[in-house]
Motif scaffolding. Sequence first.
Motif, PDB file in Angstrom:
ATOM      1  N   VAL A  31       0.851  -1.191   0.000  1.00 28.31           N
ATOM      2  CA  VAL A  31       0.000   0.000   0.000  1.00 28.31           C
ATOM      3  C   VAL A  31       0.887   1.241   0.000  1.00 28.31           C
ATOM      4  O   VAL A  31       1.715   1.419   0.906  1.00 28.31           O
ATOM      5  CB  VAL A  31      -0.937   0.033   1.228  1.00 28.31           C
ATOM      6  N   ALA A  32       0.743   2.082  -1.011  1.00 28.96           N
ATOM      7  CA  ALA A  32       1.512   3.327  -1.083  1.00 28.96           C
ATOM      8  C   ALA A  32       0.672   4.461  -0.502  1.00 28.96           C
ATOM      9  O   ALA A  32      -0.341   4.853  -1.075  1.00 28.96           O
ATOM     10  CB  ALA A  32       1.898   3.640  -2.521  1.00 28.96           C
ATOM     11  N   ALA A  33       1.104   4.945   0.654  1.00 29.42           N
ATOM     12  CA  ALA A  33       0.445   6.082   1.306  1.00 29.42           C
ATOM     13  C   ALA A  33       1.457   7.213   1.423  1.00 29.42           C
ATOM     14  O   ALA A  33       1.632   7.814   2.469  1.00 29.42           O
ATOM     15  CB  ALA A  33      -0.076   5.665   2.684  1.00 29.42           C
ATOM     16  N   THR A  34       2.122   7.468   0.292  1.00 29.21           N
ATOM     17  CA  THR A  34       3.258   8.387   0.298  1.00 29.21           C
ATOM     18  C   THR A  34       2.859   9.855   0.216  1.00 29.21           C
ATOM     19  O   THR A  34       3.690  10.737   0.438  1.00 29.21           O
ATOM     20  CB  THR A  34       4.190   8.067  -0.883  1.00 29.21           C
ATOM     21  N   GLY A  35       1.602  10.120  -0.136  1.00 28.53           N
ATOM     22  CA  GLY A  35       1.182  11.509  -0.220  1.00 28.53           C
ATOM     23  C   GLY A  35       1.729  12.207  -1.453  1.00 28.53           C
ATOM     24  O   GLY A  35       2.385  11.615  -2.309  1.00 28.53           O
ATOM     25  N   VAL A  36       1.477  13.511  -1.506  1.00 31.83           N
ATOM     26  CA  VAL A  36       1.857  14.313  -2.665  1.00 31.83           C
ATOM     27  C   VAL A  36       2.826  15.423  -2.278  1.00 31.83           C
ATOM     28  O   VAL A  36       3.779  15.709  -2.998  1.00 31.83           O
ATOM     29  CB  VAL A  36       0.606  14.934  -3.334  1.00 31.83           C
ATOM     30  N   LEU A  37       2.604  16.039  -1.126  1.00 29.36           N
ATOM     31  CA  LEU A  37       3.350  17.247  -0.764  1.00 29.36           C
ATOM     32  C   LEU A  37       4.529  16.921   0.150  1.00 29.36           C
ATOM     33  O   LEU A  37       4.545  17.295   1.326  1.00 29.36           O
ATOM     34  CB  LEU A  37       2.405  18.248  -0.092  1.00 29.36           C
ATOM     35  N   HIS A  38       5.538  16.235  -0.422  1.00 34.50           N
ATOM     36  CA  HIS A  38       6.681  15.903   0.433  1.00 34.50           C
ATOM     37  C   HIS A  38       8.016  15.977  -0.280  1.00 34.50           C
ATOM     38  O   HIS A  38       9.058  15.856   0.364  1.00 34.50           O
ATOM     39  CB  HIS A  38       6.496  14.514   1.063  1.00 34.50           C
ATOM     40  N   HIS A  39       8.031  16.217  -1.599  1.00 32.78           N
ATOM     41  CA  HIS A  39       9.285  16.421  -2.317  1.00 32.78           C
ATOM     42  C   HIS A  39       9.367  17.896  -2.693  1.00 32.78           C
ATOM     43  O   HIS A  39       8.761  18.333  -3.679  1.00 32.78           O
ATOM     44  CB  HIS A  39       9.350  15.551  -3.579  1.00 32.78           C
ATOM     45  N   PRO A  40      10.090  18.718  -1.925  1.00 33.17           N
ATOM     46  CA  PRO A  40      10.151  20.160  -2.203  1.00 33.17           C
ATOM     47  C   PRO A  40      10.616  20.451  -3.622  1.00 33.17           C
ATOM     48  O   PRO A  40      11.525  19.806  -4.147  1.00 33.17           O
ATOM     49  CB  PRO A  40      11.163  20.676  -1.169  1.00 33.17           C
ATOM     50  N   ASN A  41       9.960  21.419  -4.233  1.00 34.24           N
ATOM     51  CA  ASN A  41      10.320  21.858  -5.575  1.00 34.24           C
ATOM     52  C   ASN A  41      11.196  23.109  -5.468  1.00 34.24           C
ATOM     53  O   ASN A  41      10.730  24.152  -5.015  1.00 34.24           O
ATOM     54  CB  ASN A  41       9.056  22.171  -6.383  1.00 34.24           C
ATOM     55  N   THR A  42      12.444  22.990  -5.841  1.00 29.02           N
ATOM     56  CA  THR A  42      13.358  24.131  -5.798  1.00 29.02           C
ATOM     57  C   THR A  42      13.406  24.773  -7.179  1.00 29.02           C
ATOM     58  O   THR A  42      13.720  24.103  -8.168  1.00 29.02           O
ATOM     59  CB  THR A  42      14.779  23.691  -5.394  1.00 29.02           C
ATOM     60  N   PRO A  43      13.074  26.063  -7.274  1.00 30.22           N
ATOM     61  CA  PRO A  43      13.014  26.710  -8.591  1.00 30.22           C
ATOM     62  C   PRO A  43      14.400  26.875  -9.205  1.00 30.22           C
ATOM     63  O   PRO A  43      15.410  26.975  -8.508  1.00 30.22           O
ATOM     64  CB  PRO A  43      12.394  28.069  -8.274  1.00 30.22           C
ATOM     65  N   ASP A  44      14.423  26.880 -10.527  1.00 28.58           N
ATOM     66  CA  ASP A  44      15.680  27.068 -11.257  1.00 28.58           C
ATOM     67  C   ASP A  44      15.869  28.568 -11.504  1.00 28.58           C
ATOM     68  O   ASP A  44      15.551  29.082 -12.579  1.00 28.58           O
ATOM     69  CB  ASP A  44      15.627  26.291 -12.577  1.00 28.58           C
ATOM     70  N   ILE A  45      16.371  29.256 -10.503  1.00 31.18           N
ATOM     71  CA  ILE A  45      16.589  30.696 -10.585  1.00 31.18           C
ATOM     72  C   ILE A  45      18.086  30.958 -10.646  1.00 31.18           C
ATOM     73  O   ILE A  45      18.828  30.501  -9.773  1.00 31.18           O
ATOM     74  CB  ILE A  45      15.982  31.422  -9.368  1.00 31.18           C
ATOM     75  N   PRO A  46      18.561  31.670 -11.648  1.00 34.27           N
ATOM     76  CA  PRO A  46      19.997  31.953 -11.745  1.00 34.27           C
ATOM     77  C   PRO A  46      20.529  32.628 -10.478  1.00 34.27           C
ATOM     78  O   PRO A  46      19.899  33.539  -9.937  1.00 34.27           O
ATOM     79  CB  PRO A  46      20.085  32.908 -12.949  1.00 34.27           C
ATOM     80  N   LEU A  97      20.846  31.418  -7.477  1.00 30.24           N
ATOM     81  CA  LEU A  97      20.230  31.070  -6.196  1.00 30.24           C
ATOM     82  C   LEU A  97      21.272  30.604  -5.176  1.00 30.24           C
ATOM     83  O   LEU A  97      21.180  30.928  -3.986  1.00 30.24           O
ATOM     84  CB  LEU A  97      19.170  29.991  -6.410  1.00 30.24           C
ATOM     85  N   THR A  98      22.260  29.876  -5.647  1.00 33.75           N
ATOM     86  CA  THR A  98      23.293  29.381  -4.725  1.00 33.75           C
ATOM     87  C   THR A  98      24.310  30.461  -4.347  1.00 33.75           C
ATOM     88  O   THR A  98      25.141  30.238  -3.466  1.00 33.75           O
ATOM     89  CB  THR A  98      24.039  28.182  -5.346  1.00 33.75           C
ATOM     90  N   ASP A  99      24.234  31.630  -4.994  1.00 34.32           N
ATOM     91  CA  ASP A  99      25.164  32.713  -4.675  1.00 34.32           C
ATOM     92  C   ASP A  99      24.729  33.508  -3.447  1.00 34.32           C
ATOM     93  O   ASP A  99      25.531  34.255  -2.874  1.00 34.32           O
ATOM     94  CB  ASP A  99      25.294  33.682  -5.863  1.00 34.32           C
ATOM     95  N   PHE A 100      23.474  33.373  -3.063  1.00 34.65           N
ATOM     96  CA  PHE A 100      22.936  34.163  -1.947  1.00 34.65           C
ATOM     97  C   PHE A 100      23.669  33.808  -0.660  1.00 34.65           C
ATOM     98  O   PHE A 100      23.788  32.627  -0.305  1.00 34.65           O
ATOM     99  CB  PHE A 100      21.440  33.887  -1.814  1.00 34.65           C
ATOM    100  N   THR A 101      24.172  34.822   0.046  1.00 33.87           N
ATOM    101  CA  THR A 101      24.962  34.574   1.251  1.00 33.87           C
ATOM    102  C   THR A 101      24.132  34.607   2.527  1.00 33.87           C
ATOM    103  O   THR A 101      24.631  34.258   3.601  1.00 33.87           O
ATOM    104  CB  THR A 101      26.097  35.608   1.368  1.00 33.87           C
ATOM    105  N   GLY A 102      22.881  35.020   2.414  1.00 35.73           N
ATOM    106  CA  GLY A 102      22.008  34.988   3.576  1.00 35.73           C
ATOM    107  C   GLY A 102      21.416  33.600   3.755  1.00 35.73           C
ATOM    108  O   GLY A 102      21.865  32.622   3.158  1.00 35.73           O
ATOM    109  N   ALA A 103      20.403  33.505   4.589  1.00 33.08           N
ATOM    110  CA  ALA A 103      19.718  32.229   4.808  1.00 33.08           C
ATOM    111  C   ALA A 103      18.711  31.999   3.683  1.00 33.08           C
ATOM    112  O   ALA A 103      17.856  32.847   3.427  1.00 33.08           O
ATOM    113  CB  ALA A 103      19.019  32.231   6.160  1.00 33.08           C
ATOM    114  N   SER A 104      18.826  30.862   3.007  1.00 28.51           N
ATOM    115  CA  SER A 104      17.917  30.519   1.920  1.00 28.51           C
ATOM    116  C   SER A 104      17.425  29.096   2.122  1.00 28.51           C
ATOM    117  O   SER A 104      18.228  28.188   2.316  1.00 28.51           O
ATOM    118  CB  SER A 104      18.633  30.639   0.569  1.00 28.51           C
ATOM    119  N   PHE A 105      16.111  28.898   2.091  1.00 26.20           N
ATOM    120  CA  PHE A 105      15.559  27.570   2.356  1.00 26.20           C
ATOM    121  C   PHE A 105      14.145  27.454   1.819  1.00 26.20           C
ATOM    122  O   PHE A 105      13.453  28.458   1.618  1.00 26.20           O
ATOM    123  CB  PHE A 105      15.562  27.276   3.865  1.00 26.20           C
TER     124      PHE A 105
END
Length: 495
Positions: free
Chosen positions: A136-151, A153-161
């Motif tokens: 039985v798969a009861a894995t749900g839908v809202l559990h794999h976060p979608n991270t946008p492809d924004i140029p 994004l990894t350069d940001f030095t503050g807190a990003s999550f």
Amino acid sequence: MTAQPKQPQNLRYIIIGAGMAGILAGIRLLERGETDFVIYEKGSTVGGTWRENTYPGVACDTPAHSYSYSFAFNPDWSAFYAPGPEIQDYFERMTDKFGVREFIRFNTEIARCSYQDGRWRVTTQDGQVDEADVLVAATGVLHHPNTPDIPGLTDFTGASFHSARWRHDIDYSKQRVGVIGNGSTGIQIVAAMSGQVPKLVHFQRSPQWIMPCPDTKYSDEDRQAFRQDPDKIEDVRSGPEAQARRGRFLAAIIDSNSPELTEIQSIVEQNLNETIKDPELKAKLTPNYRAACKRLVFSPNYYQKVQHPSVSVEIAGIERVEENGVRLKDGTFHELDVLVLATGFKVDAFVRPMTITGIDGIDLNDVWAEHPKAYYAVTVPKFPNFFMLNGPTGPVGNFSLIDIAERQWNYGDQLVDLLRNGQCKAFAPTEAALEEYEMQRTEAAKKTVFASGCKSWYLDAKGVPQVWPWPYETFMEVMAKPNLDHYELTPMANG
């Protein structure tokens, strides 16, 4: 075909996921007196999306009394729309009340499931192997976060999550905060943080229609009344007001030309026009598509909160993220300390990234190459003795997923009864049945409001809504009893 009674069988079950649906599965099995099952949960406790999402303002947009198991009312909700922590607490309590916790293996993620020699062989990420008759798969839908492809994004030095990975170690009262995304999560975060931080920027790719809803809090007297008279809870769940609200929304979804959708459009336009007075802000917040084309967002106060002097709305589009902020396509730059990605989840994943193989090694990823599909959102051809709760193309929108899961469990459990009673050793829908369902569903989906001219996570690569496109009553009817003519039932070896 008509299955004939044979020798009763003892079965073992593996359930994947200890969110709302997995807990439900465990409760229902224990109610039958069955204890030969295990629930594998990748997290450290139960709750699924309610365990993962702890951001400010998190709440359910389904009335709390409807977002409860039908057999376990909760008279102690603090509000008509319950806050997330209370929902998480409810599932924790239900897990213990019904004795499910001892059957859960926490911090254990499944890597592979394969159907071999009439049983399901399940392998965990750390190499453990388990076997069962029913999966039985009861894995749900809202559990794999979608991270946008924004140029940048990894350069940001503050807190990003991501919003589902909320940082509780930050003193936000001193931070300049940017929120990317304006689904229900983004709307809730901005409304909750408005006036609580020195600067709050809401980056929107496209504005949302906001359905006003009452911010009703239940008093001690209200809760006492619910305790003394459960019929009052039932009235909130399915009384005339609830039926009217649900009926209007259902009619609007399945027919984009319905008067009910016209009524909803009028309500959301009035909400915008009467609440937002500044012409420039109103223009930013006015969608160019019809109400409910995207999942309708409910909020009692977003429009009020977004007008706070410390809050700004940006729709110019993000050019790139830089070390200390976000630059928009019109050249505007916002210096920020915190960047929150309220960008939703990979809703087409379902059981993935697990590898699940059925008869002759057929891979579910190959079956789902175009888009995830299942017969009546529950079962898949060539994957015997396997069913899903809240699987692909099930009812979506602003419905109670608990009610949906309960009906799907009832449907799947009737199929499992064929195994329990020795009437067959395996069940799976025919490919013809799934093809017919998909053909009819696709044609009906093209007439829904989700296909009326907007981009949303309901649409597949061809722009067809991956939704249940018929009245909810139809879902209730088909879930009430499986049509065995649409199933391949493998006879017992001695049959």
